[in-house]
Design an enzyme around this catalytic site. Structure first.
Site, PDB file in Angstrom:
ATOM      1  N   CYS A 160     -17.286 -16.718  -8.502  1.00  0.00           N
ATOM      2  CA  CYS A 160     -18.259 -16.856  -7.416  1.00  0.00           C
ATOM      3  C   CYS A 160     -19.415 -17.796  -7.766  1.00  0.00           C
ATOM      4  CB  CYS A 160     -18.833 -15.491  -7.058  1.00  0.00           C
ATOM      5  SG  CYS A 160     -17.618 -14.352  -6.357  1.00  0.00           S
ATOM      6  N   ASP A 170       0.812  -1.227   0.000  1.00  0.00           N
ATOM      7  CA  ASP A 170       0.000   0.000   0.000  1.00  0.00           C
ATOM      8  C   ASP A 170       0.846   1.279   0.000  1.00  0.00           C
ATOM      9  OD1 ASP A 170      -2.455  -1.187  -0.155  1.00  0.00           O
ATOM     10  OD2 ASP A 170      -2.957  -0.947   1.954  1.00  0.00           O
ATOM     11  N   CYS A 228     -23.826  -7.962   3.302  1.00  0.00           N
ATOM     12  CA  CYS A 228     -23.466  -6.538   3.230  1.00  0.00           C
ATOM     13  C   CYS A 228     -24.498  -5.692   3.976  1.00  0.00           C
ATOM     14  CB  CYS A 228     -23.351  -6.090   1.775  1.00  0.00           C
ATOM     15  SG  CYS A 228     -22.861  -4.358   1.623  1.00  0.00           S
ATOM     16  N   CYS A 280     -21.644 -12.699   0.205  1.00  0.00           N
ATOM     17  CA  CYS A 280     -21.194 -11.329   0.475  1.00  0.00           C
ATOM     18  C   CYS A 280     -22.326 -10.325   0.233  1.00  0.00           C
ATOM     19  CB  CYS A 280     -19.974 -10.978  -0.358  1.00  0.00           C
ATOM     20  SG  CYS A 280     -20.237 -10.942  -2.148  1.00  0.00           S
ATOM     21  N   CYS A 298     -22.874 -18.214  -5.697  1.00  0.00           N
ATOM     22  CA  CYS A 298     -22.718 -17.788  -4.305  1.00  0.00           C
ATOM     23  C   CYS A 298     -23.093 -16.309  -4.166  1.00  0.00           C
ATOM     24  CB  CYS A 298     -21.276 -18.000  -3.842  1.00  0.00           C
ATOM     25  SG  CYS A 298     -20.994 -17.457  -2.135  1.00  0.00           S
TER      26      CYS A 298
END
Length: 163
Positions: free
Chosen positions: A141, A88, A151, A147, A144
């Site tokens: 994914c 980062d 969320c 997430c 699926c």
């Protein structure tokens, strides 16, 4: 050399994958600071997962320092002449490097999904070593939606049009 990298990564508790600077450059411009480089070794470090309100990576020692130290130790053990460690602190795209090096795929949540899931921090070791590319993950994914369902702000939904 690959066996040494694999052993060192494993001993450090890291996943790793390799791509070339040329392959990276086909997708986005590589900063000229790294023009010496031939290979990018991308590392993924698992982070603790829990039910906190704060991001789990913010609860422990700064992952930038921990991951950078682990990658620096690997570079030192490999006795590299010229390299850069990026955690980062550079214009290098962690997600792109992780994808190109086969560490994972980009999920519906726009995060890199590795064999450990998406709770990982990513860093790179840019080196003059000419290493073979590790293969891309041939997975996505599928159906699926964990997430999306999890969320709290419903921000994921149609991630490719919202984010």
């Amino acid at each position: 050399m690959l066996n040494r990298i694999s052993k060192l990564a494993s001993e450090s508790g890291l996943l790793y994958g390799i791509t070339t600077t040329n392959e990276y450059g086909k997708n986005t411009e590589l900063n000229e600071k790294y023009s010496y480089g031939k290979s990018i070794i991308t590392f993924a470090m698992p982070i603790h997962k829990g039910q906190q309100i704060m991001a789990s990576y913010a609860l422990d020692t700064d992952y930038h320092l921990v991951l950078k130290e682990k990658i620096e130790l690997i570079a030192s053990s490999l006795e590299l002449e010229q390299y850069d460690v990026c955690v980062d602190n550079s214009p290098i795209s962690d997600k792109l490097c992780a994808y190109l090096s086969g560490l994972g795929f980009i999920g519906k949540n726009s995060l890199v999904i590795t064999e450990l899931g998406s709770f990982v921090m990513i860093g790179e070791l840019i080196t003059t070593l000419d290493l073979p590319v590790t293969s891309n993950v041939d997975k996505d994914c599928g159906t699926c939606t964990k997430c999306i369902e999890a969320c709290p702000s419903n921000a994921i939904g149609d991630v490719y049009n919202k984010c």
